[in-house]
Design a protein around this motif. Sequence first.
Motif, PDB file in Angstrom:
ATOM      1  N   SER A 169     -28.266  24.561  37.945  1.00  0.00           N
ATOM      2  CA  SER A 169     -29.528  24.198  38.583  1.00  0.00           C
ATOM      3  C   SER A 169     -29.450  24.423  40.092  1.00  0.00           C
ATOM      4  CB  SER A 169     -29.851  22.730  38.305  1.00  0.00           C
ATOM      5  OG  SER A 169     -28.897  21.889  38.941  1.00  0.00           O
ATOM      6  N   ASN A 170     -30.599  24.332  40.747  1.00  0.00           N
ATOM      7  CA  ASN A 170     -30.622  24.409  42.212  1.00  0.00           C
ATOM      8  C   ASN A 170     -29.738  23.326  42.809  1.00  0.00           C
ATOM      9  OD1 ASN A 170     -32.491  26.502  42.064  1.00  0.00           O
ATOM     10  ND2 ASN A 170     -34.259  25.159  42.346  1.00  0.00           N
ATOM     11  N   GLU A 171     -29.790  22.129  42.229  1.00  0.00           N
ATOM     12  CA  GLU A 171     -29.004  21.001  42.746  1.00  0.00           C
ATOM     13  C   GLU A 171     -27.507  21.256  42.589  1.00  0.00           C
ATOM     14  OE1 GLU A 171     -33.072  19.971  42.080  1.00  0.00           O
ATOM     15  OE2 GLU A 171     -31.584  20.767  40.644  1.00  0.00           O
ATOM     16  N   GLN A 172     -27.112  21.841  41.451  1.00  0.00           N
ATOM     17  CA  GLN A 172     -25.695  22.135  41.246  1.00  0.00           C
ATOM     18  C   GLN A 172     -25.214  23.229  42.194  1.00  0.00           C
ATOM     19  OE1 GLN A 172     -26.309  22.818  36.994  1.00  0.00           O
ATOM     20  NE2 GLN A 172     -24.770  21.254  36.531  1.00  0.00           N
ATOM     21  N   LEU A 173     -26.077  24.216  42.423  1.00  0.00           N
ATOM     22  CA  LEU A 173     -25.708  25.273  43.371  1.00  0.00           C
ATOM     23  C   LEU A 173     -25.521  24.690  44.763  1.00  0.00           C
ATOM     24  CD1 LEU A 173     -25.196  28.315  43.741  1.00  0.00           C
ATOM     25  CD2 LEU A 173     -27.626  28.572  44.256  1.00  0.00           C
ATOM     26  N   MET A 174     -26.391  23.766  45.150  1.00  0.00           N
ATOM     27  CA  MET A 174     -26.231  23.107  46.439  1.00  0.00           C
ATOM     28  C   MET A 174     -24.921  22.314  46.489  1.00  0.00           C
ATOM     29  SD  MET A 174     -27.219  22.388  49.519  1.00  0.00           S
ATOM     30  CE  MET A 174     -28.981  22.624  49.849  1.00  0.00           C
ATOM     31  N   GLU A 175     -24.576  21.622  45.399  1.00  0.00           N
ATOM     32  CA  GLU A 175     -23.304  20.901  45.357  1.00  0.00           C
ATOM     33  C   GLU A 175     -22.130  21.851  45.548  1.00  0.00           C
ATOM     34  OE1 GLU A 175     -23.043  18.725  41.734  1.00  0.00           O
ATOM     35  OE2 GLU A 175     -24.766  17.425  42.175  1.00  0.00           O
ATOM     36  N   ASN A 176     -22.215  23.027  44.945  1.00  0.00           N
ATOM     37  CA  ASN A 176     -21.137  24.016  45.097  1.00  0.00           C
ATOM     38  C   ASN A 176     -21.061  24.533  46.530  1.00  0.00           C
ATOM     39  OD1 ASN A 176     -20.689  23.668  42.375  1.00  0.00           O
ATOM     40  ND2 ASN A 176     -21.801  25.519  41.767  1.00  0.00           N
ATOM     41  N   LEU A 177     -22.216  24.681  47.171  1.00  0.00           N
ATOM     42  CA  LEU A 177     -22.237  25.081  48.578  1.00  0.00           C
ATOM     43  C   LEU A 177     -21.611  24.001  49.458  1.00  0.00           C
ATOM     44  CD1 LEU A 177     -23.055  26.765  51.031  1.00  0.00           C
ATOM     45  CD2 LEU A 177     -25.391  25.884  50.790  1.00  0.00           C
ATOM     46  N   ILE A 178     -21.959  22.748  49.206  1.00  0.00           N
ATOM     47  CA  ILE A 178     -21.402  21.645  49.990  1.00  0.00           C
ATOM     48  C   ILE A 178     -19.883  21.581  49.811  1.00  0.00           C
ATOM     49  CG2 ILE A 178     -21.361  19.137  50.286  1.00  0.00           C
ATOM     50  CD1 ILE A 178     -23.896  20.541  51.362  1.00  0.00           C
ATOM     51  N   TYR A 179     -19.407  21.759  48.587  1.00  0.00           N
ATOM     52  CA  TYR A 179     -17.958  21.779  48.329  1.00  0.00           C
ATOM     53  C   TYR A 179     -17.292  22.862  49.171  1.00  0.00           C
ATOM     54  CZ  TYR A 179     -13.554  22.112  45.694  1.00  0.00           C
ATOM     55  OH  TYR A 179     -12.221  22.143  45.342  1.00  0.00           O
ATOM     56  N   PHE A 180     -17.879  24.059  49.144  1.00  0.00           N
ATOM     57  CA  PHE A 180     -17.343  25.185  49.918  1.00  0.00           C
ATOM     58  C   PHE A 180     -17.301  24.844  51.408  1.00  0.00           C
ATOM     59  CE2 PHE A 180     -18.796  28.928  52.432  1.00  0.00           C
ATOM     60  CZ  PHE A 180     -17.651  29.709  52.354  1.00  0.00           C
ATOM     61  N   LEU A 181     -18.390  24.292  51.920  1.00  0.00           N
ATOM     62  CA  LEU A 181     -18.457  24.006  53.356  1.00  0.00           C
ATOM     63  C   LEU A 181     -17.483  22.905  53.763  1.00  0.00           C
ATOM     64  CD1 LEU A 181     -22.286  24.301  54.036  1.00  0.00           C
ATOM     65  CD2 LEU A 181     -20.479  25.813  54.853  1.00  0.00           C
ATOM     66  N   LYS A 182     -17.330  21.899  52.943  1.00  0.00           N
ATOM     67  CA  LYS A 182     -16.398  20.828  53.291  1.00  0.00           C
ATOM     68  C   LYS A 182     -14.965  21.334  53.352  1.00  0.00           C
ATOM     69  CE  LYS A 182     -19.122  16.797  51.958  1.00  0.00           C
ATOM     70  NZ  LYS A 182     -19.242  15.594  51.087  1.00  0.00           N
ATOM     71  N   GLU A 183     -14.701  22.442  52.669  1.00  0.00           N
ATOM     72  CA  GLU A 183     -13.384  23.063  52.740  1.00  0.00           C
ATOM     73  C   GLU A 183     -13.236  23.968  53.958  1.00  0.00           C
ATOM     74  OE1 GLU A 183     -10.549  22.958  50.767  1.00  0.00           O
ATOM     75  OE2 GLU A 183     -11.453  21.154  49.899  1.00  0.00           O
ATOM     76  N   VAL A 184     -14.262  24.777  54.254  1.00  0.00           N
ATOM     77  CA  VAL A 184     -14.097  25.805  55.285  1.00  0.00           C
ATOM     78  C   VAL A 184     -14.534  25.351  56.678  1.00  0.00           C
ATOM     79  CG1 VAL A 184     -14.311  27.670  53.598  1.00  0.00           C
ATOM     80  CG2 VAL A 184     -16.335  26.914  54.861  1.00  0.00           C
ATOM     81  N   VAL A 185     -15.434  24.374  56.769  1.00  0.00           N
ATOM     82  CA  VAL A 185     -15.909  23.955  58.095  1.00  0.00           C
ATOM     83  C   VAL A 185     -14.782  23.389  58.960  1.00  0.00           C
ATOM     84  CG1 VAL A 185     -17.365  22.259  59.290  1.00  0.00           C
ATOM     85  CG2 VAL A 185     -18.352  23.728  57.527  1.00  0.00           C
ATOM     86  N   PRO A 186     -13.835  22.580  58.413  1.00  0.00           N
ATOM     87  CA  PRO A 186     -12.726  22.141  59.276  1.00  0.00           C
ATOM     88  C   PRO A 186     -11.944  23.304  59.883  1.00  0.00           C
ATOM     89  CG  PRO A 186     -12.826  20.778  57.308  1.00  0.00           C
ATOM     90  CD  PRO A 186     -13.802  21.905  57.107  1.00  0.00           C
ATOM     91  N   VAL A 187     -11.795  24.387  59.143  1.00  0.00           N
ATOM     92  CA  VAL A 187     -11.126  25.573  59.697  1.00  0.00           C
ATOM     93  C   VAL A 187     -11.998  26.204  60.775  1.00  0.00           C
ATOM     94  CG1 VAL A 187     -10.242  27.886  59.164  1.00  0.00           C
ATOM     95  CG2 VAL A 187      -9.844  25.998  57.569  1.00  0.00           C
ATOM     96  N   ALA A 188     -13.297  26.275  60.523  1.00  0.00           N
ATOM     97  CA  ALA A 188     -14.211  26.810  61.533  1.00  0.00           C
ATOM     98  C   ALA A 188     -14.149  25.978  62.809  1.00  0.00           C
ATOM     99  CB  ALA A 188     -15.638  26.839  60.978  1.00  0.00           C
ATOM    100  N   GLU A 189     -14.042  24.670  62.671  1.00  0.00           N
ATOM    101  CA  GLU A 189     -13.919  23.797  63.849  1.00  0.00           C
ATOM    102  C   GLU A 189     -12.623  24.078  64.601  1.00  0.00           C
ATOM    103  OE1 GLU A 189     -16.414  19.901  62.211  1.00  0.00           O
ATOM    104  OE2 GLU A 189     -14.253  20.018  61.913  1.00  0.00           O
TER     105      GLU A 189
END
Length: 344
Positions: A169-189
Motif C-alpha cells: 500500500s501507499n502507507e507501507q511504501l512510506m514505511e519503507n521510505l522512512i526505514y531507508f531514511l532512518k538508516e542513511v540520514v545519520p550518514v548524510a549528517e
Amino acid sequence: MEMSFRWYGNEDPVKLEQIKQIPGMVGIVSAIYDIPVGEVWPHEKIIELKQTIKNHGLTLNVIESVPVHEEVKMGLDSRDKWIENYKTTLRNLSKAGIKTVCYNFMPVFDWTRTQLDAPLPDGSNSLLYDEAMVQNIDPLSGELELPGWDLSYQTDDLRKIMEQYQTISNEQLMENLIYFLKEVVPVAEEENILLAIHPDDPPWPIFGLPRVITGKENVQYLLETVDSPNNGITFCSGSYGANPENNLEEIIEIAKNRIHFVHARNVKWIGKLSFQETSHSIKDGSLDMVGIIRKLHEVGFTGPIRPDHGRMIWGEEGRPGYGLYDRALGATYLNGIIDTLNNK
C-alpha cells in the motif's frame, strides 16, 4: 540560486562547452550511469566525472540520482545490504566534495509520459501524459519505454516485481521510505550531504503501483518523521504541479529550509489527470512560474535550480525533454525572474 543544467555524460548530445555558454550557468547536475542499481559508486569514478565538468569551467553541484534498489522500496529482508552500499556511496560522494544528492522512491518506473513528441501550437513538440492512454497500456508488454526507466529487468523479473507491489500500500511504501531514511540520514549528517527526494511523476498511482511523495501532506509527514536538516526535498514544479489540486506555494512553505534542489518546469493541464509540458513562460503553461520563484526567494532558497524538461524547438533532435535550446531559454527566463527579485 545556483543556475544548473542536467547533463547525461559524454554520450549526451548536449555538450558541456555548449552548456557553459548559457548566461549565468554555474552548475552541472549529473550521475554515473554505468553502475548497476544498488552497487557502490567508486570514488575514482566520481572524481573523474567531477574533473571532466571542472575542465569546462563548471561545477558538479548535484548528483541526480543515486537510485534506490527495488528491494529497499519493497521492504524485503535483503534491503539492508543495499542500504549499506548506499551509505558507502554517500561517503564516497562526500569525499569527492559532493553535497547534494537527488533520489526518488518511485516503484519500478521513473517519470512516465505517454508521448515524447506531442505537437504544440507553435510547431515545437514536448512530453505529454494522457491518463486515458495509460489506463490501456500494459507495462509488461514493452510498448512504452521511456528515458530514465531501468530496463535491465527481464520480463519475468519485471512481472514478479509488479505482482509484489500489488500487495504494498501507499502507507507501507512510506514505511519503507522512512526505514531507508532512518538508516542513511545519520550518514548524510556525518558527511554533510543534503538528501533531496524527488516527487512521484506524475503524483498519483499508475499501473497499480503505490505512490509516496505526491503533495503537501506526505511531504510534511516525511520531513517531520525524519526531522533532520539533511533530509529534504527536490521541489519539482512540474511534478507537483501536474495535479491541479496541489498548491505549490503551500508545499514550498511547509518545506522551507528543507528544499535542497529545485526543478523548474511548466505544464499545461489538458484534462483530468492529463497534461503536456510547455515552455517555462507563465503565458504557455498552467503554473505561475513567477509566483513559484518569488515564493522560493521569500523562504530564502539559495541552492541549485535547473530548468527541467524542455520542448524540442528549431528542429533539434535528441534525448526527449533534454535538448539544449529550450532548456537554455528556460534558464534565461528563470534568471530574469531571479535577477529581478534580487535587485528589488
